[in-house]
Design a protein around this motif. Structure first.
Motif, PDB file in Angstrom:
ATOM      1  N   CYS A  75       0.839  -1.199   0.000  1.00 34.60           N
ATOM      2  CA  CYS A  75       0.000   0.000   0.000  1.00 34.60           C
ATOM      3  C   CYS A  75       0.873   1.248   0.000  1.00 34.60           C
ATOM      4  O   CYS A  75       2.012   1.231   0.460  1.00 34.60           O
ATOM      5  N   TYR A  76       0.304   2.296  -0.507  1.00 33.28           N
ATOM      6  CA  TYR A  76       0.987   3.586  -0.444  1.00 33.28           C
ATOM      7  C   TYR A  76       0.885   4.152   0.961  1.00 33.28           C
ATOM      8  O   TYR A  76      -0.020   3.828   1.715  1.00 33.28           O
ATOM      9  N   TRP A  77       1.834   4.999   1.284  1.00 31.19           N
ATOM     10  CA  TRP A  77       1.811   5.706   2.567  1.00 31.19           C
ATOM     11  C   TRP A  77       2.050   7.171   2.279  1.00 31.19           C
ATOM     12  O   TRP A  77       2.966   7.497   1.526  1.00 31.19           O
ATOM     13  N   PRO A  78       1.308   8.085   2.823  1.00 37.49           N
ATOM     14  CA  PRO A  78       0.129   7.847   3.659  1.00 37.49           C
ATOM     15  C   PRO A  78      -1.086   7.492   2.809  1.00 37.49           C
ATOM     16  O   PRO A  78      -1.118   7.792   1.626  1.00 37.49           O
ATOM     17  N   ASN A  79      -2.039   6.884   3.435  1.00 36.65           N
ATOM     18  CA  ASN A  79      -3.311   6.582   2.795  1.00 36.65           C
ATOM     19  C   ASN A  79      -4.389   6.793   3.845  1.00 36.65           C
ATOM     20  O   ASN A  79      -4.084   6.927   5.033  1.00 36.65           O
ATOM     21  N   PRO A  80      -5.658   6.846   3.446  1.00 32.13           N
ATOM     22  CA  PRO A  80      -6.721   7.165   4.410  1.00 32.13           C
ATOM     23  C   PRO A  80      -6.776   6.221   5.611  1.00 32.13           C
ATOM     24  O   PRO A  80      -6.995   6.670   6.737  1.00 32.13           O
ATOM     25  N   LEU A  81      -6.567   4.925   5.406  1.00 32.83           N
ATOM     26  CA  LEU A  81      -6.631   3.986   6.542  1.00 32.83           C
ATOM     27  C   LEU A  81      -5.461   4.211   7.504  1.00 32.83           C
ATOM     28  O   LEU A  81      -5.644   4.223   8.727  1.00 32.83           O
ATOM     29  N   ALA A  82      -4.270   4.409   6.960  1.00 31.53           N
ATOM     30  CA  ALA A  82      -3.109   4.666   7.814  1.00 31.53           C
ATOM     31  C   ALA A  82      -3.280   5.997   8.544  1.00 31.53           C
ATOM     32  O   ALA A  82      -2.958   6.106   9.733  1.00 31.53           O
ATOM     33  N   GLN A  83      -3.813   6.989   7.864  1.00 24.31           N
ATOM     34  CA  GLN A  83      -4.026   8.284   8.502  1.00 24.31           C
ATOM     35  C   GLN A  83      -5.042   8.176   9.634  1.00 24.31           C
ATOM     36  O   GLN A  83      -4.888   8.823  10.668  1.00 24.31           O
ATOM     37  N   THR A  84      -6.068   7.365   9.439  1.00 21.91           N
ATOM     38  CA  THR A  84      -7.051   7.155  10.506  1.00 21.91           C
ATOM     39  C   THR A  84      -6.390   6.521  11.723  1.00 21.91           C
ATOM     40  O   THR A  84      -6.640   6.915  12.865  1.00 21.91           O
ATOM     41  N   PHE A  85      -5.519   5.550  11.488  1.00 19.83           N
ATOM     42  CA  PHE A  85      -4.803   4.908  12.598  1.00 19.83           C
ATOM     43  C   PHE A  85      -3.903   5.926  13.313  1.00 19.83           C
ATOM     44  O   PHE A  85      -3.895   6.002  14.549  1.00 19.83           O
ATOM     45  N   ILE A  86      -3.154   6.701  12.538  1.00 19.33           N
ATOM     46  CA  ILE A  86      -2.247   7.691  13.119  1.00 19.33           C
ATOM     47  C   ILE A  86      -3.033   8.729  13.917  1.00 19.33           C
ATOM     48  O   ILE A  86      -2.627   9.139  15.008  1.00 19.33           O
ATOM     49  N   THR A  87      -4.187   9.132  13.395  1.00 19.12           N
ATOM     50  CA  THR A  87      -5.039  10.080  14.114  1.00 19.12           C
ATOM     51  C   THR A  87      -5.495   9.503  15.443  1.00 19.12           C
ATOM     52  O   THR A  87      -5.547  10.210  16.453  1.00 19.12           O
ATOM     53  N   GLY A  88      -5.801   8.218  15.463  1.00 17.59           N
ATOM     54  CA  GLY A  88      -6.181   7.561  16.713  1.00 17.59           C
ATOM     55  C   GLY A  88      -5.058   7.597  17.736  1.00 17.59           C
ATOM     56  O   GLY A  88      -5.292   7.835  18.926  1.00 17.59           O
ATOM     57  N   VAL A  89      -3.836   7.386  17.280  1.00 16.07           N
ATOM     58  CA  VAL A  89      -2.681   7.458  18.184  1.00 16.07           C
ATOM     59  C   VAL A  89      -2.523   8.890  18.693  1.00 16.07           C
ATOM     60  O   VAL A  89      -2.251   9.113  19.876  1.00 16.07           O
ATOM     61  N   HIS A  90      -2.727   9.850  17.816  1.00 17.86           N
ATOM     62  CA  HIS A  90      -2.656  11.265  18.239  1.00 17.86           C
ATOM     63  C   HIS A  90      -3.693  11.546  19.322  1.00 17.86           C
ATOM     64  O   HIS A  90      -3.392  12.228  20.303  1.00 17.86           O
ATOM     65  N   ARG A  91      -4.893  11.041  19.122  1.00  9.70           N
ATOM     66  CA  ARG A  91      -5.944  11.267  20.134  1.00  9.70           C
ATOM     67  C   ARG A  91      -5.562  10.641  21.469  1.00  9.70           C
ATOM     68  O   ARG A  91      -5.835  11.181  22.527  1.00  9.70           O
ATOM     69  N   GLN A  92      -4.939   9.481  21.408  1.00 11.45           N
ATOM     70  CA  GLN A  92      -4.559   8.773  22.630  1.00 11.45           C
ATOM     71  C   GLN A  92      -3.502   9.544  23.416  1.00 11.45           C
ATOM     72  O   GLN A  92      -3.587   9.638  24.640  1.00 11.45           O
ATOM     73  N   PHE A  93      -2.531  10.105  22.730  1.00  8.32           N
ATOM     74  CA  PHE A  93      -1.406  10.723  23.430  1.00  8.32           C
ATOM     75  C   PHE A  93      -1.456  12.243  23.496  1.00  8.32           C
ATOM     76  O   PHE A  93      -0.896  12.825  24.417  1.00  8.32           O
TER      77      PHE A  93
END
Length: 144
Positions: A78-96
């Motif tokens: 898969c390419y990076w970034p992509n919408p699914l990876a960005q959603t995951f990264i956003t979740g980590v941002h919300r956590q920390f």
């Protein structure tokens, strides 16, 4: 980037460069990305919670997290970034970083005693200069 053209993606995978266009395994990516999140969480335990909003305190860990998400995403084609990876990264941002806010400056107009002269002086100078130009253009008897 090189990965954006189909030609590059077909010639560079053997070099470890770009993923295949048609080979994105989104399920595999979503299974692998939590490894990066867990590793980042383990690294962030070394940083005091009150320092989590200071990027200079954990920039090395965040770079490692970013590199991990990119590598895991590319490893499943898969390419990076992509919408699914960005959603995951956003979740980590919300956590920390959910408690990190940007202190925004609240701008207010200056008091009228200051504001009125700041507006009036340029207006009056403009009128005076226009009047001077008109007056000089009507005088034909002498030139400077």
């Amino acid at each position: 980037t090189q990965c954006e053209s189909q030609w590059s993606s077909q010639t560079l995978p053997s070099l470890g460069g770009c993923p295949h266009i048609s080979g994105c395994n989104e399920t595999g990516m979503l299974e692998r990305l939590p490894r990066c999140g867990k590793a980042f969480a383990n690294m962030m335990r070394k940083v005091d919670v009150w320092k989590w909003c200071n990027l200079s305190e954990f920039i090395v860990y965040y770079e490692s997290f970013t590199n991990c998400t990119e590598a895991e995403t590319n490893s499943v084609g898969c390419y990076w970034p992509n919408p699914l990876a960005q959603t995951f990264i956003t979740g980590v941002h919300r956590q920390f970083f959910s408690n990190c806010t940007v202190n925004r400056v609240h701008w207010e107009d200056p008091p009228d005693e200051i504001l009125i002269p700041l507006i009036a002086v340029p207006v009056l100078l403009t009128v005076a200069m226009a009047g001077l130009v008109v007056w000089r253009s009507k005088r034909t008897d002498t030139l400077l």
